[in-house]
Design an enzyme around this catalytic site. Structure first.
Site, PDB file in Angstrom:
ATOM      1  CG  HIS A   1      -2.072   0.885   1.190  1.00 55.72           C
ATOM      2  ND1 HIS A   1      -2.293   1.879   2.121  1.00 55.72           N
ATOM      3  CD2 HIS A   1      -3.112   0.965   0.324  1.00 55.72           C
ATOM      4  CE1 HIS A   1      -3.397   2.523   1.828  1.00 55.72           C
ATOM      5  NE2 HIS A   1      -3.920   1.990   0.741  1.00 55.72           N
TER       6      HIS A   1
ATOM      7  CE  LYS B   1      -1.248   4.757  -1.535  1.00 58.46           C
ATOM      8  NZ  LYS B   1      -1.872   4.185  -0.339  1.00 58.46           N
TER       9      LYS B   1
ATOM     10  CG  ASP C   1      18.768  11.877 -10.306  1.00 53.74           C
ATOM     11  OD1 ASP C   1      18.727  10.775 -10.878  1.00 53.74           O
ATOM     12  OD2 ASP C   1      18.734  12.960 -10.920  1.00 53.74           O
TER      13      ASP C   1
ATOM     14  CG  HIS D   1      -7.550   8.467   0.406  1.00 55.35           C
ATOM     15  ND1 HIS D   1      -6.315   8.189  -0.116  1.00 55.35           N
ATOM     16  CD2 HIS D   1      -8.167   7.267   0.566  1.00 55.35           C
ATOM     17  CE1 HIS D   1      -6.183   6.883  -0.283  1.00 55.35           C
ATOM     18  NE2 HIS D   1      -7.297   6.292   0.129  1.00 55.35           N
TER      19      HIS D   1
ATOM     20  CE  LYS E   1      -3.450   7.346   3.191  1.00 54.82           C
ATOM     21  NZ  LYS E   1      -4.620   7.723   2.382  1.00 54.82           N
TER      22      LYS E   1
ATOM     23  CG  ASP F   1       1.801  17.302  22.646  1.00 53.38           C
ATOM     24  OD1 ASP F   1       0.611  17.325  22.981  1.00 53.38           O
ATOM     25  OD2 ASP F   1       2.651  16.594  23.217  1.00 53.38           O
TER      26      ASP F   1
END
Length: 479
Positions: A221, A223, A228, A398, A400, A405
């Protein structure tokens, strides 16, 4: 057909020993599977849910568990060998969040390091131009690992950019999840492959053998993008029009990070780990390590969090729970799928009961009605503890992200649910930096202002409101 089955059943009623053998077979089946599932050492709720499912669906339930049930993978030795070939810069020790960083390294395997530049990219309209620009500037290599790459406008733009760099002699390696990117055909990748780029699939379908459990339920899952060894991308945004509001007004609301500094070496390390696992090829690692440039000095303290079914430690899960427990003033959590286990739920409610400003931001309606019902089944307990719950819409949230704090944040691909914490291969970033936390705080404040606060949401009739949510809650450990 029904008549035949009824006659067969009636005939069996007159054969006591057949019924006895069937009952004995069912008992042996259930006992054997129960021992097997209990030995997996999962949470009691998950174990009980699987046992009930197997009892209600004899034999068919076994097939479902065999294909979709929890599994462990062994990748540790190969991972250590790969990491040993890459430079491991040691960051200057700092007293900030020492316990969290120690826990993260012990469970995830990645040492704390620094970043000299962290950009928060909101939605595909921020991420895709930044990614395409980085690819266009590539001179040595481009590495991408994604759950979803769709053959749409966004996907074609990415493939075209990668093919152009491959023609110019840049090493292009693209790793995709075989389930998440299943809609992309061979012809879609032809320009990249003809230009000399490489394509690999994570857990593709394999020949069915009874003694080898399939990988259907174990997906990458992550991404990730590394260009370079200088620029790295990590977060929750896939490569699809579904996350670009310039193309679709109903596009998902999501976050991604563009990073520079020593942290890019860690992202490179994780990609190589997954690439070697998927392909078995290690021939490029030494040359790649020698080509890694010196990183810019950074002041932001960061740490890569990687977890998956190849480790029993659930690194991202542990870091979320520990960070929530360590909060002194606030805990703000944004997630599209909120299906917490006992430890995570206890952490959130305990913080709220202790006077911490705990806020939960979820979609008003997710892409699964079952998941939406399941999320809402937790509202009563959260609200009773003092957690402020907000539903964001009409766009699907979507994002996450966890903000603790005024200095600590976790942003990445992992949802706040059992699948991300235990089944998926996930990658998130632990960031201990006041400037970044302030930026994230301002963003989440705006989204909370646009969301609808939840108040006594469940003061509704049983059959039309709570019953579907109760049933979804029962299935939560299996989601």
């Amino acid at each position: 057909m029904e008549v035949v089955l009824l006659q067969l059943w009636n005939a069996m009623q007159g054969i006591p020993h057949v019924r006895a053998w069937l009952a004995a077979g069912w008992a042996v089946y259930l006992l054997g599977l129960s021992i097997w599932i209990v030995l997996q050492k999962r949470e009691p709720a998950a174990t009980l849910s699987w046992l009930i499912s197997l009892a209600v669906l004899p034999y068919i339930g076994f097939f479902i568990y065999y294909v979709f049930g929890p599994q462990r993978l062994e990748r540790h030795r190969a991972r250590r060998r790969i990491r040993a070939r890459l430079p491991e810069p040691e960051p200057a020790p700092t007293p900030v969040a020492l316990e969290l960083r120690t826990l993260a390294q012990a469970t995830s395997g990645y040492a704390p390091t620094t970043a000299c530049n962290i950009a928060l990219l909101v939605d595909g309209c921020d991420k895709y131009p930044a990614l395409l620009d980085a690819i266009a500037r590539a001179r040595h290599h481009v590495h991408l690992e994604y759950y979803i790459l769709e053959p749409d406008r966004t996907g074609h733009a990415i493939i075209a950019a990668l093919a152009e760099r491959a023609k110019a002699g840049v090493a292009v390696r693209l790793l995709l999840d075989a389930v998440g990117s299943s809609r992309a055909s061979a012809g879609f990748f032809r320009p990249l492959l003809d230009a000399g780029g490489e394509l690999a699939w994570f857990h593709p379908g394999r020949i069915w053998l009874p003694w080898r459990r399939p990988w259907v339920n174990l997906r990458t899952h992550r991404k990730l993008a590394i260009v370079d060894g200088v620029v790295g991308f990590i977060g929750g945004i896939n490569l699809t029009d579904e996350e670009d509001p310039r193309v679709r007004p109903d596009a998902y609301r999501d976050l991604h990070l563009r990073m520079q500094g020593e942290i890019v070496r860690k992202l490179q390390d994780l990609f190589i780990d997954d690439w070697v696992y998927a392909t078995g090829r290690r021939d490029f690692i030494y040359a790649l390590a020698c080509a890694m440039p010196d990183a810019c000095d950074g002041s932001a303290r960061v740490q890569l969090l990687a977890s998956g079914p190849d480790s029993p430690w659930e690194a991202i899960h542990r870091l979320h729970v520990h960070a929530i427990h360590a909060a002194e003033s606030r805990v703000w959590l944004a997630t599209p799928y909120f299906v917490p286990g006992e430890a995570a739920m206890m952490a959130l409610t305990s913080s709220a009961l202790g006077g911490i400003d705990v806020r939960l931001l979820v979609p008003r309606m997710s892409d699964s009605r079952l998941v939406t019902w399941c999320v809402r089944s937790f509202y009563d307990e959260l609200l009773a503890a003092g957690v402020k719950v907000y539903e964001y819409g009409p766009r699907m949230l979507h994002t996450k992200a966890l903000l603790v704090d005024d200095h600590l944040a976790i942003v990445g691909s992992a949802n706040f649910d059992n699948r991300s914490f235990r089944l998926n291969f996930e990658a998130s970033m632990l960031i201990d930096d006041v400037a970044f936390a302030t930026t994230l705080s301002n963003l989440l404040s705006g989204e909370i202002d646009d969301a609808v606060p939840v108040h006594a949401k469940h003061a509704q009739p049983l059959l039309t409101g709570r019953l579907p949510e109760a049933l979804a809650r029962l299935l939560a450990p299996l989601l």
